[in-house]
Design an enzyme around this catalytic site. Structure first.
Site, short mmCIF file in Angstrom:
data_model
loop_
_atom_site.label_atom_id
_atom_site.label_comp_id
_atom_site.label_asym_id
_atom_site.label_seq_id
_atom_site.Cartn_x
_atom_site.Cartn_y
_atom_site.Cartn_z
N PHE A 18 0.82 -1.22 0.00
CA PHE A 18 0.00 0.00 0.00
C PHE A 18 0.85 1.27 0.00
CE2 PHE A 18 -2.04 -3.30 2.68
CZ PHE A 18 -2.94 -3.76 1.75
N SER A 19 2.10 1.19 -0.49
CA SER A 19 2.97 2.37 -0.52
C SER A 19 3.10 2.99 -1.90
CB SER A 19 4.36 2.01 0.02
OG SER A 19 4.99 1.05 -0.81
N SER A 22 3.76 -0.08 -7.17
CA SER A 22 3.27 -0.43 -8.51
C SER A 22 2.79 0.81 -9.25
CB SER A 22 2.13 -1.46 -8.43
OG SER A 22 2.60 -2.66 -7.87
N ASP A 91 6.84 -6.20 -11.82
CA ASP A 91 6.08 -5.90 -10.61
C ASP A 91 6.17 -7.09 -9.66
OD1 ASP A 91 4.37 -4.21 -9.09
OD2 ASP A 91 2.62 -5.37 -9.72
N GLU A 92 6.18 -6.81 -8.36
CA GLU A 92 6.20 -7.84 -7.31
C GLU A 92 7.33 -8.84 -7.51
OE1 GLU A 92 4.57 -7.03 -4.90
OE2 GLU A 92 2.65 -6.18 -5.47
N CYS A 148 0.50 4.26 8.19
CA CYS A 148 0.21 3.31 9.26
C CYS A 148 -1.30 3.29 9.52
CB CYS A 148 0.97 3.67 10.53
SG CYS A 148 0.64 2.56 11.92
N CYS A 151 -1.85 4.72 13.43
CA CYS A 151 -1.62 6.10 13.89
C CYS A 151 -1.52 7.14 12.77
CB CYS A 151 -0.37 6.17 14.75
SG CYS A 151 1.16 5.86 13.84
N CYS A 182 3.74 1.45 10.93
CA CYS A 182 4.99 2.09 11.33
C CYS A 182 5.73 1.13 12.25
CB CYS A 182 4.72 3.42 12.02
SG CYS A 182 3.91 3.26 13.64
N HIS A 185 4.00 0.32 15.61
CA HIS A 185 2.77 -0.49 15.62
C HIS A 185 2.89 -1.82 14.85
CE1 HIS A 185 1.14 3.53 16.73
NE2 HIS A 185 0.66 2.74 17.67
#
Length: 191
Positions: A18-19, A22, A91-92, A148, A151, A182, A185
């Site tokens: 989720f960063s 891709s 990718d991946e 994250c 938080c 993060c 967490h």
């Protein structure tokens, strides 16, 4: 006089799920296409998220056609009787056996650009050996950050949700199985 070959690039987009890895990869693929350069995209067959067979698909729904592969050798086989493109995009990469050797072959020996998006760490915070090899040879590394889910801070880690946490084997999934976290967490870290 023959013009010298251009110096190739080995660009890596690494980080947790989720960063936007891709998404960044597909942005670069678009740049090559706008520059009228030939680029061929690959992704692992095991990545069946979003049921888009034959496409690299981002979490946001952007997509580009690709060749599905299981091993790095599949890339070599794909180009066996074909002219090489200006670049390849993968990718991946962490899901693909022997991907480092093949990427380095295209980069050093075939002298074409190689663009790679991949996780750099598993959810148990183990490095992927093939990715470590690529990091050492990269001409550009972009460490992508997620948010994250606890938080809202920058997240550099992927956490597998509890119901799936008893296995370190690669398991393909999305928000149903994983969260960006993060350091504070992530379940394996106490600060």
């Amino acid at each position: 006089m023959v013009a010298p070959k251009m110096i190739p690039n080995l660009n890596l987009y690494v980080g947790p799920m989720f960063s936007g890895k891709s998404t960044r990869l597909l942005q670069q693929v678009d740049r090559y296409k706008f520059a009228k350069k030939d680029i061929v995209c690959f992704k692992p067959k095991m990545d069946n998220r979003y049921t888009q067979e034959g496409f690299i698909v981002t979490h946001g729904g952007n997509k580009v056609p690709c060749v599905l592969i299981s091993t790095g050798q599949d890339i070599l086989d794909f180009f066996k009787d074909k002219e090489l493109p200006d670049a390849i995009a993968i990718d991946e990469a962490f899901m693909i056996d022997d991907i480092a050797n093949v990427c380095l072959n295209f980069f050093y020996d075939k002298r074409i650009d190689v663009l790679v998006s991949t996780l750099d760490l598993s959810s148990s915070l183990s490095s992927f050996e093939e990715v470590c090899t690529l990091l050492g040879h990269a001409t550009k590394i972009k460490k992508c950050k997620a948010v994250c889910t606890v938080c809202g801070s920058d997240a550099s880690y992927t956490m597998r949700k509890d119901e799936f946490s008893n296995s370190d084997v690669i398991q393909v999934g999305g928000e149903d199985m994983y969260e960006a976290r993060c350091l504070r967490h992530h379940s394996n870290i106490e600060i």
